[in-house]
Design a protein around this motif. Structure first.
Motif, PDB file in Angstrom:
ATOM      1  N   GLU A 189     -37.556   1.390  10.254  1.00 29.14           N
ATOM      2  CA  GLU A 189     -36.609   1.021  11.472  1.00 29.14           C
ATOM      3  C   GLU A 189     -36.617   2.444  12.142  1.00 29.14           C
ATOM      4  O   GLU A 189     -36.051   2.716  13.429  1.00 29.14           O
ATOM      5  CB  GLU A 189     -35.147   0.797  11.148  1.00 29.14           C
ATOM      6  CG  GLU A 189     -34.988  -0.466  10.739  1.00 29.14           C
ATOM      7  CD  GLU A 189     -35.772  -1.025   9.404  1.00 29.14           C
ATOM      8  OE1 GLU A 189     -35.717   0.017   8.454  1.00 29.14           O
ATOM      9  OE2 GLU A 189     -36.252  -1.871   9.047  1.00 29.14           O
ATOM     10  N   GLY A 190     -36.948   3.590  11.692  1.00 32.61           N
ATOM     11  CA  GLY A 190     -37.068   4.878  12.344  1.00 32.61           C
ATOM     12  C   GLY A 190     -38.248   5.634  11.948  1.00 32.61           C
ATOM     13  O   GLY A 190     -38.764   5.552  10.936  1.00 32.61           O
TER      14      GLY A 190
ATOM     15  N   GLU B 171     -31.052   7.299  18.847  1.00 32.24           N
ATOM     16  CA  GLU B 171     -31.309   5.940  19.189  1.00 32.24           C
ATOM     17  C   GLU B 171     -32.450   5.954  20.074  1.00 32.24           C
ATOM     18  O   GLU B 171     -32.762   7.049  20.807  1.00 32.24           O
ATOM     19  CB  GLU B 171     -30.331   5.423  19.573  1.00 32.24           C
ATOM     20  CG  GLU B 171     -28.892   5.129  18.393  1.00 32.24           C
ATOM     21  CD  GLU B 171     -27.856   4.657  18.959  1.00 32.24           C
ATOM     22  OE1 GLU B 171     -27.423   3.389  18.995  1.00 32.24           O
ATOM     23  OE2 GLU B 171     -27.411   5.015  20.126  1.00 32.24           O
TER      24      GLU B 171
ATOM     25  N   ARG C 163     -37.784   0.557  17.912  1.00 33.20           N
ATOM     26  CA  ARG C 163     -37.197   1.396  16.738  1.00 33.20           C
ATOM     27  C   ARG C 163     -36.697   2.805  17.271  1.00 33.20           C
ATOM     28  O   ARG C 163     -37.114   3.270  18.329  1.00 33.20           O
ATOM     29  CB  ARG C 163     -38.314   1.668  15.636  1.00 33.20           C
ATOM     30  CG  ARG C 163     -38.874   0.697  15.154  1.00 33.20           C
ATOM     31  CD  ARG C 163     -39.877   0.702  14.292  1.00 33.20           C
ATOM     32  NE  ARG C 163     -41.199   1.014  14.637  1.00 33.20           N
ATOM     33  CZ  ARG C 163     -42.162   1.352  14.167  1.00 33.20           C
ATOM     34  NH1 ARG C 163     -42.289   1.224  12.873  1.00 33.20           N
ATOM     35  NH2 ARG C 163     -43.440   1.550  14.667  1.00 33.20           N
ATOM     36  N   TRP C 164     -35.979   3.628  16.519  1.00 37.49           N
ATOM     37  CA  TRP C 164     -35.648   4.898  17.073  1.00 37.49           C
ATOM     38  C   TRP C 164     -36.706   5.827  16.716  1.00 37.49           C
ATOM     39  O   TRP C 164     -37.460   5.624  15.535  1.00 37.49           O
ATOM     40  CB  TRP C 164     -34.382   5.651  16.705  1.00 37.49           C
ATOM     41  CG  TRP C 164     -34.127   5.771  15.126  1.00 37.49           C
ATOM     42  CD1 TRP C 164     -33.579   4.933  14.293  1.00 37.49           C
ATOM     43  CD2 TRP C 164     -34.544   6.835  14.428  1.00 37.49           C
ATOM     44  NE1 TRP C 164     -33.515   5.349  12.882  1.00 37.49           N
ATOM     45  CE2 TRP C 164     -34.013   6.628  13.043  1.00 37.49           C
ATOM     46  CE3 TRP C 164     -35.048   8.412  14.445  1.00 37.49           C
ATOM     47  CZ2 TRP C 164     -34.159   7.728  12.091  1.00 37.49           C
ATOM     48  CZ3 TRP C 164     -35.204   9.038  13.657  1.00 37.49           C
ATOM     49  CH2 TRP C 164     -34.963   8.856  12.419  1.00 37.49           C
TER      50      TRP C 164
ATOM     51  N   MET D 210     -30.141   0.055  14.749  1.00 34.78           N
ATOM     52  CA  MET D 210     -30.613   1.020  13.816  1.00 34.78           C
ATOM     53  C   MET D 210     -30.761   2.449  14.389  1.00 34.78           C
ATOM     54  O   MET D 210     -31.031   2.525  15.715  1.00 34.78           O
ATOM     55  CB  MET D 210     -31.953   0.920  13.721  1.00 34.78           C
ATOM     56  CG  MET D 210     -32.356  -0.637  12.821  1.00 34.78           C
ATOM     57  SD  MET D 210     -31.487  -0.497  11.262  1.00 34.78           S
ATOM     58  CE  MET D 210     -31.453  -2.228  10.881  1.00 34.78           C
ATOM     59  N   TYR D 211     -30.262   3.275  13.792  1.00 31.73           N
ATOM     60  CA  TYR D 211     -29.985   4.871  14.235  1.00 31.73           C
ATOM     61  C   TYR D 211     -30.146   5.869  12.982  1.00 31.73           C
ATOM     62  O   TYR D 211     -29.819   5.410  11.896  1.00 31.73           O
ATOM     63  CB  TYR D 211     -28.731   4.713  15.079  1.00 31.73           C
ATOM     64  CG  TYR D 211     -27.530   4.627  14.156  1.00 31.73           C
ATOM     65  CD1 TYR D 211     -27.078   3.311  13.957  1.00 31.73           C
ATOM     66  CD2 TYR D 211     -26.893   5.592  13.602  1.00 31.73           C
ATOM     67  CE1 TYR D 211     -25.837   3.171  12.937  1.00 31.73           C
ATOM     68  CE2 TYR D 211     -25.691   5.570  12.816  1.00 31.73           C
ATOM     69  CZ  TYR D 211     -25.198   4.398  12.643  1.00 31.73           C
ATOM     70  OH  TYR D 211     -24.109   4.014  11.703  1.00 31.73           O
TER      71      TYR D 211
ATOM     72  N   THR E  75     -30.009   4.734   8.981  1.00 31.63           N
ATOM     73  CA  THR E  75     -29.877   3.301   8.504  1.00 31.63           C
ATOM     74  C   THR E  75     -31.310   2.856   8.558  1.00 31.63           C
ATOM     75  O   THR E  75     -32.185   3.019   9.486  1.00 31.63           O
ATOM     76  CB  THR E  75     -29.174   2.284   9.643  1.00 31.63           C
ATOM     77  OG1 THR E  75     -29.576   2.435  10.722  1.00 31.63           O
ATOM     78  CG2 THR E  75     -27.715   2.653   9.691  1.00 31.63           C
ATOM     79  N   GLY E  76     -31.768   1.989   7.555  1.00 30.48           N
ATOM     80  CA  GLY E  76     -32.918   1.292   7.298  1.00 30.48           C
ATOM     81  C   GLY E  76     -34.083   2.529   6.795  1.00 30.48           C
ATOM     82  O   GLY E  76     -33.635   3.495   6.237  1.00 30.48           O
TER      83      GLY E  76
END
Lengths: 266, 189
Positions: free
Chosen positions: B134-135, B26, B164-165, B1-2, B60-61
């Protein structure tokens, strides 16, 4: 945030003394008017209470109150639901707001007597008060709810968007607390307004079995005592229903707020 | 995920706030820079609250955030504010997290409006770190916390990062050094 009106809180004793003063002034005025042989022009408070006490045991008394209350409050409930829905639609869709704006302004600006006479062409006199109280309350609820929606904290709405809160949670945690104080205030105004306009409609439309009809008959036969007694009944019934409805709304607000009042506005 | 910024430019009026930024986020990234150089604007772009004038922001996410302001629902308790973003009811998870951050007793249940600034900040932090995302973007998440409470919250945040980032915006070089990760200085002369 709308500033609070600069009315000072009056201690209960002083408020009661002020009411007593005006009741005494009323009684005194009625006494002098009667001495002048014009008693039919003004009934005093004692005479009003005497007539009211005579009306109480009559079955028609409660029947008239029930008849008027069902219709007037029915109109109010319809206005409440419709006003909230239209306000939500107007906030979400600018064309709806543009479309509804002149209509709401027209309803607000038109004299209630004109609307009543016009409405008599469309509905039966028995159901006239439903339509009239609906039309009088609708713009009040609509404007207040729309204002509440527009003043809902945009930072909280951004938070909901970022966290992808489901609509139901956003409604309950952000929209309703934002709108609730405006809705409560408009209901308070609307409940007073619906009784005034509803009874006026019954008087003009001569709705059989209504409070308005009783008021009209009292006037026709110069029964000033009855006229004052029915006016007192309208004031009392309106106040009771206002207190009841607001208590119910506040209770609903506390449930929605998880035990705390929903109002975030001072 | 980024998350990825490609030639991102953002202007307000005629002024260029962010100029052709390129960066892939990331793991942990610490973003530092003087005030008014676009750190919060960058966070808003990543969160999808604003659009770049040029370039592309790819995320993403799902995301979660501690904003510059706490943005808690004032009538809800700290527990309810955190549970609001959790799937299902989530009160127990929220309560545990808040207790780990040093809130206890009636501070957990009274309306957020009645909490102190530091308690509100920690509730906002718990909400961001527990949200299914995710972030995570943290815009000065430890401001207003005393040294001991901040240290506890920092350790808790790092434990909760869970691969997670994470973008941490801060003015504090000690916080930046403690978090490690990649250091990004924005608008440094």
């Amino acid at each position: 945030m709308a500033p609070k009106p600069a009315t000072a809180r009056v201690p209960r004793l002083q408020a009661a003394a002020a009411i007593l003063f005006w009741v005494a002034a009323w009684q005194l005025a009625a006494f002098f008017v009667d001495r002048m042989g014009l008693g039919f022009l003004l009934a005093g408070p004692l005479e009003t209470l005497r007539v009211l006490a005579g009306m109480l045991p009559q079955g028609a008394f409660c029947g008239r109150i029930g008849f008027s209350a069902v219709r007037i409050l029915g109109g109010f409930a319809l206005a409440l639901v419709t006003g909230c829905l239209l306000a939500a639609l107007s906030a979400a869709l600018p064309p709806v707001y543009i479309l509804l704006r002149p209509l709401m302004q027209f309803i607000k600006a038109t004299p209630v007597a004109s609307i009543i006479i016009l409405a008599l062409l469309w509905v039966s006199s028995a159901n006239l008060s439903v339509l009239i109280s609906f039309l009088m309350v609708l713009p009040v609820i609509y404007a207040a709810v729309l204002e509440g929606i527009r003043r809902t904290d945009p930072q909280l709405l951004e938070m909901a968007r970022v966290f992808r809160l489901p609509f139901g949670r956003t409604l309950r945690a952000i929209w309703l607390p934002g709108v609730w104080p405006y809705l409560l205030q408009s209901c308070e105004t609307g409940l007073g307004l619906c009784w005034k306009s509803g009874v006026a409609a019954e008087v003009i439309g001569l709705a059989g079995g209504s409070i308005g009809e009783a008021l009209y008959q009292a006037k026709i036969f110069l029964q000033t005592g009855e006229l004052f007694a029915w006016t007192l009944v309208i004031i009392l019934v309106s106040a009771v229903f206002e207190k009841l409805a607001l208590a119910l709304l506040r209770r609903a607000g506390r449930r929605l707020g998880g035990g705390e009042p929903l109002c975030t506005r001072n | 995920m980024y998350a990825e910024l490609t030639n991102v430019t953002k202007r307000y009026g005629g002024e260029v706030v962010l100029d052709k930024l390129n960066r892939r986020l990331e793991g942990i990234t610490v973003l530092m820079g003087p005030s008014g150089r676009g750190k919060t604007t960058l966070a808003r772009l990543l969160l999808g609250l604003e659009k770049p004038d040029e370039g592309r922001v790819t995320v993403t996410g799902r995301l979660a955030a501690v904003f510059q302001e706490d943005r808690l629902c004032p009538q809800l308790s700290a527990v309810a504010n955190v549970a609001l973003v959790l799937p299902g009811r989530g009160e127990e998870t929220a309560r545990r997290a808040l207790e780990e951050l040093g809130l206890s007793g009636e501070d957990l249940t009274k309306p957020a409006a009645l909490l102190s600034g530091g308690q509100q900040r920690r509730a906002a932090l718990a909400r961001a770190m527990l949200a299914p995302a995710e972030g995570v973007i943290l815009d000065e998440p430890f401001k207003g916390l005393d040294e001991e409470t901040a240290a506890r919250a920092m350790a808790w945040t790092k434990r909760r990062a869970d691969g997670r980032w994470l973008l941490l915006i801060t003015h504090d070089p000690e916080q930046a050094a403690w978090f490690g990760g990649s250091l990004w200085r924005l608008g440094a002369p």
